[in-house]
Design an enzyme around this catalytic site. Structure first.
Site, short mmCIF file in Angstrom:
data_model
loop_
_atom_site.label_atom_id
_atom_site.label_comp_id
_atom_site.label_asym_id
_atom_site.label_seq_id
_atom_site.Cartn_x
_atom_site.Cartn_y
_atom_site.Cartn_z
CB SER A 26 45.26 31.03 63.63
OG SER A 26 44.16 31.69 62.60
CB THR A 72 44.45 31.09 55.76
OG1 THR A 72 43.76 32.26 55.58
CG2 THR A 72 45.91 31.40 55.84
CE LYS A 76 39.95 29.85 54.29
NZ LYS A 76 39.07 30.94 54.62
N GLY A 204 36.06 32.69 48.81
CA GLY A 204 35.72 31.43 50.01
C GLY A 204 34.67 31.95 50.98
CB ALA A 205 34.66 34.86 53.10
CD GLU A 229 31.44 35.84 33.56
OE1 GLU A 229 32.28 36.28 34.43
OE2 GLU A 229 30.40 36.64 33.07
P1 NAP Z 1 38.47 35.52 47.92
O1 NAP Z 1 38.35 34.11 47.89
O2 NAP Z 1 40.03 35.86 47.18
O3 NAP Z 1 37.61 36.39 47.52
C1 NAP Z 1 37.60 37.78 47.15
C2 NAP Z 1 36.19 38.36 46.54
O4 NAP Z 1 36.28 39.64 46.78
C3 NAP Z 1 35.82 37.87 45.31
O5 NAP Z 1 34.34 37.80 45.43
C4 NAP Z 1 36.26 39.16 44.55
O6 NAP Z 1 35.64 39.27 43.27
C5 NAP Z 1 36.17 40.30 45.37
N1 NAP Z 1 36.99 41.32 45.24
C6 NAP Z 1 38.42 41.45 45.26
N2 NAP Z 1 38.73 42.88 44.96
C7 NAP Z 1 37.46 43.50 44.61
C8 NAP Z 1 37.19 44.65 43.96
N3 NAP Z 1 38.48 45.50 44.02
N4 NAP Z 1 36.04 45.11 43.73
C9 NAP Z 1 35.43 44.21 43.97
N5 NAP Z 1 35.24 42.97 44.30
C10 NAP Z 1 36.43 42.50 44.71
O7 NAP Z 1 38.70 35.91 49.50
P2 NAP Z 1 37.76 35.40 50.78
O8 NAP Z 1 38.55 34.28 51.51
O9 NAP Z 1 36.61 35.10 50.35
O10 NAP Z 1 38.04 36.70 51.60
C11 NAP Z 1 37.27 37.75 51.70
C12 NAP Z 1 37.45 38.67 52.84
O11 NAP Z 1 36.64 37.79 53.99
C13 NAP Z 1 38.82 38.88 53.22
O12 NAP Z 1 38.73 40.27 53.63
C14 NAP Z 1 39.10 38.07 54.41
O13 NAP Z 1 39.95 38.61 55.33
C15 NAP Z 1 37.54 37.97 54.96
N6 NAP Z 1 37.51 36.72 55.84
C16 NAP Z 1 36.98 36.91 57.29
C17 NAP Z 1 36.93 35.63 57.84
C18 NAP Z 1 36.59 35.82 59.41
O14 NAP Z 1 36.69 34.74 60.22
N7 NAP Z 1 36.09 37.22 59.68
C19 NAP Z 1 37.07 34.45 57.26
C20 NAP Z 1 37.07 34.44 55.85
C21 NAP Z 1 37.43 35.48 55.11
P3 NAP Z 1 36.07 38.68 41.96
O15 NAP Z 1 35.37 37.16 41.90
O16 NAP Z 1 35.29 39.59 40.89
O17 NAP Z 1 37.52 38.55 41.77
#
Ligand code: NAP
Length: 558
Positions: A26, A72, A76, A204-205, A229
Site C-alpha cells: 500500500s 487490513t 477489517k 473477507g475477500a 457454516e
Molecule cells: P480471510 O478472511 O482470513 O479468509 C480466508 C479464507 O481462506 C477462508 O475462507 C478460509 O476458510 C480459507 N482458507 C484458509 N486456509 C485454508 C486451507 N488450508 N484450506 C482451505 N481453505 C482455507 O482472508 P481474506 O482477507 O479473505 O484473504 C484471502 C486471500 O485474498 C488472501 O490471500 C489475501 O491476500 C487475498 N486478498 C487479495 C486482495 C487484492 O487486492 N488482490 C484483497 C483482499 C484479499 P475457512 O472459512 O474454512 O477458515
C-alpha cells in the site's frame, strides 16, 4: 533526498493499520500516486500488534490528524464499532478497508469489491447488468462525480457488433481512468459473458466478491468453503440485500459437484499464497473443466497452482494484482477527491509489478509462441529498443550441434530435438536465470550498496526467442518461467498459414493440407502456451513495431 524535501509541516498523513504489515504494497501505491498527482501527502504503515487496542489506535490517529487509513487483516471487521459512519455496502459486507476522515471521526468504506469488479471488467468480463441493476447499486454513488474508478465501474463495458469489448472510458482527454490504458493497451479484448460465479472461500475477500456479484446483476452463485457454516452465513447476508440471487453452498471438498455448465471462478482463500505456493484449494478436474475464466485474489505468486490449472486448459485466468491496484486507487480518490488518470494508474501498476518481481524473477523477457508468430524478428527488434542482448534458442542449438533444425529432426527425430532443446534451456537458466547477466552481477556486487547500483543491476536483461514447440515438455515450461517473464505471441491458424504458406524449412509444416496441420498443432499446444505465459499479446494484423511497443508497455519497460 527528493522525498525528504517533499515532506514538510503541512504534509498530510495517511496510512495502513493491520498486523503484520511489514510486507504491504500500500505505501508503494499511495506514495506513487501522491508523487504522480503532485499531492502533499505521505502514506506509511502503522502496525497494531495488540488487537484489544484497535479502538485506541483509531482514536489516536484521529487525534493526531491522520487524514485517512486503510485497514487490513485482522481488523477489517474489528474497526466497525469505532467508526463515526459507514458506507451502506461496507456495512452489508461487514468489512471496511478504507477510513475517510470526517468531522466526528472516520467513515468506513469497502473498496475491495470495487477493485475486483474493475479488475474483471478490464479483462473483458461482461456481467448481466439486469436493467436498472447498476442504478440499484446505490453503493457506488459515494464516488460519483469525483471518481474515474466509479465511472469505469459503472459503465465500462460496451459490447459491439463484432463481439469485442471496447473501452468506453478511454477518454481522449485522459480525465477518467481508462481500463485499457491501465496496461498501456489500446486494444479490444475478447468478452467473456458471465452468468454463474463460483466463489472459493468465505472470508473477507469472498464477502467483497459475493456482494460485488449482487451489484452487477448476477443471479447464480455457489460458495465453496472449508467451513460450510461460514459460507452459509455469507450466503444469508448476500440474500438479505439481493433476495433474487440463487445461492448454493458446498464444502470445498465437493468442488466437483458445482451444478453449472460453465462459470467464472473467484479464488478468495489463502491457499497457494507465498510461501505455500505448492498448495491448491481443489484438485477436482470436473471443476477446472467447467471454468470459463478465473480470478485469483492472490498476487504473490503471480501464478498460483490454481491459476496454472486454469491456464493449462487454455482458459483465461488472472492474479489479484489489478484488484489490489484498483482498491488502492478507489481509496486514494475517496481521500483526496483527485481523479487518477489511466496513465497514472498504469504507472502505479508498473511499479507494483516491478516490486513484486524484484529479486524473484529475472528481468529477461522470453518470447514464446507458434511458428510464424514473429518470435525471432520481434525478439531482435525488442532487444534493440531496450538496448539488451538477444538470443534465439534455435540458433543456439544450430551453433552447438553444427546442424540445421531440419537435419536434427531427420537424424534424431522430434524426440531427439526436444532433448537438445531442454538441455539448451537448462544451460540458459543456469547462466542467466537469476535476474542479472554475468557482467551485471559483477557491477552489482561492486556497487550494490548504492541505489544506482541496485537499479542498474535490476534494469538490464536478455530477450530470448524460443522454438515454437518448446512449451510441449512440462519441464521446459517451468524452465521458461525461471528464465524470465514469458510473453506469448498469440497467433491464429489463418495468420500462420498466410505467413508461412510457402515455407519449406519447418519440418512440422511439410505435407498436404497445411491449414489442417496448423490448426491441429495449434490447438494441441494452446494450453501449454497459456500455462507458462505471464503476458499474452495477440499478433494477428499487427506490425512488429506495434507488437514490440505492446510488449514493452505490458511488461512495464516503458
Ligand atoms: P480471510 O478472511 O482470513 O479468509 C480466508 C479464507 O481462506 C477462508 O475462507 C478460509 O476458510 C480459507 N482458507 C484458509 N486456509 C485454508 C486451507 N488450508 N484450506 C482451505 N481453505 C482455507 O482472508 P481474506 O482477507 O479473505 O484473504 C484471502 C486471500 O485474498 C488472501 O490471500 C489475501 O491476500 C487475498 N486478498 C487479495 C486482495 C487484492 O487486492 N488482490 C484483497 C483482499 C484479499 P475457512 O472459512 O474454512 O477458515
Amino acid at each position: 533526498m527528493e522525498e525528504a524535501k517533499r515532506i514538510g509541516g503541512t504534509t498530510k498523513v495517511y496510512g495502513l493499520i493491520g498486523h503484520p504489515i511489514g510486507h504491504t504494497f500500500s505505501p508503494l501505491i499511495h506514495n506513487t500516486l501522491a508523487s504522480l498527482t503532485d499531492a502533499n501527502l505521505v502514506y506509511t504503515a502503522f502496525p497494531v500488534e495488540d488487537s484489544a487496542r484497535i479502538g485506541d489506535a483509531m482514536n489516536g490517529a484521529f487525534a493526531l490528524g491522520v487524514q485517512g487509513l486503510n485497514v487490513t487483516v485482522p481488523y477489517k471487521s474489528a474497526v466497525i464499532p469505532f467508526l463515526a459512519d459507514i458506507d451502506p455496502i461496507a456495512r452489508e459486507i461487514g468489512a471496511v478497508n478504507t477510513l475517510v476522515r470526517t468531522e466526528n471521526g472516520y467513515k468506513g468504506y469497502n473498496t475491495d469489491y470495487i477493485g475486483l469488479r474493475q479488475a474483471l471488467e478490464s479483462e473483458g468480463v461482461v456481467f448481466p447488468y439486469a436493467e436498472g441493476e447498476t442504478e440499484k447499486a446505490e453503493y457506488l454513488k459515494p464516488l460519483a462525480g469525483r471518481s474515474g474508478v466509479n465511472a469505469a465501474a459503472d459503465t465500462a463495458r460496451d459490447v459491439s457488433n463484432d463481439n469485442t469489448v471496447h473501452d468506453k472510458n478511454a477518454a481522449a482527454d485522459g480525465t477518467t481512468v481508462s481500463l485499457s490504458q491501465l496496461r498501456g493497451e489500446n486494444l479490444s479484448v475478447r468478452p467473456i459473458h458471465v452468468r454463474n460465479v463460483v466463489l472459493i472461500g468465505a472470508g473477507g475477500a469472498a464477502r467483497a466478491a459475493g456482494f460485488m456479484c449482487g451489484t452487477v446483476g448476477l443471479r447464480h452463485l455457489t460458495i465453496l468453503n472449508r467451513t460450510v457454516e461460514k459460507a452459509q452465513s455469507l450466503a444469508n447476508d448476500i440474500n438479505r440485500v439481493f433476495p433474487d440471487m440463487e445461492i448454493r453452498v458446498l464444502p470445498l471438498s465437493d468442488a466437483g459437484r458445482v451444478g453449472y455448465e460453465e462459470f467464472l471462478a473467484i479464488q478468495c482463500t489463502n491457499v497457494g499464497l507465498y510461501p505455500h505456493t505448492d498448495e491448491i484449494p481443489t484438485t477436482s478436474t470436473t471443476f477446472y473443466r467447467r471454468i470459463q475464466a478465473a480470478y485469483d485474489c492472490i498476487y504473490n505468486p503471480e501464478e498460483t497452482q490454481f491459476l496454472a490449472q486454469v491456464h493449462r486448459r487454455g482458459k483465461r485466468g488472472w492474479c489479484g494484482i489489478d484488484m489490489l491496484l484498483w482498491q488502492g486507487i478507489a481509496a486514494y480518490q475517496y481521500w483526496t477527491g483527485i481523479t487518477v488518470t489511466g496513465e497514472q494508474a498504469a504507472a502505479v501498476r508498473s511499479e507494483l509489478v516491478g516490486f513484486l518481481q524484484n529479486g524473484k524473477r529475472s528481468n529477461n523477457i522470453v518470447l514464446a509462441g507458434f511458428m510464424g508468430s514473429g518470435k525471432s524478428t520481434i525478439g531482435e527488434a525488442l532487444a534493440k529498443r531496450l538496448g539488451w542482448q538477444h538470443m534465439d534458442t534455435d540458433e543456439l542449438i544450430v551453433q552447438a550441434t553444427g546442424k540445421t533444425i531440419s537435419q536434427i529432426f531427420r537424424d534424431e527425430g522430434e524426440e531427439g530435438f526436444r532433448t537438445i532443446e531442454t538441455k539448451t534451456l537448462q544451460n540458459l537458466v543456469d547462466a542467466y536465470g537469476s535476474g542479472e547477466t554475468a557482467s551485471e552481477k559483477a557491477t552489482a556486487t561492486s556497487d550494490a550498496h548504492t541505489d544506482s547500483g541496485k537499479r542498474k543491476a535490476g534494469a538490464k536483461g536478455i530477450v530470448f526467442s524460443t522454438g515454437g514447440g518448446i512449451v510441449l515438455q512440462p519441464e521446459n515450461r517451468a524452465l521458461l518461467r525461471k528464465l524470465g517473464r514469458v510473453v506469448l505471441l498469440d497467433i491464429s491458424a489463418e495468420t500462420v498459414v498466410a505467413r508461412l504458406g510457402r515455407d519449406h524449412q519447418r519440418p512440422l509444416l511439410q505435407g498436404p493440407d497445411r491449414m489442417k496441420k496448423v490448426r491441429t498443432l495449434l490447438s494441441r499446444r494452446q494450453g501449454a502456451y497459456h500455462e507458462c505465459a505471464d503476458v499474452t499479446v495477440e499478433v494477428d494484423d499487427k506490425s512488429p513495431d506495434v507488437v514490440v511497443k505492446e510488449i514493452m508497455e505490458r511488461t512495464g519497460r516503458q
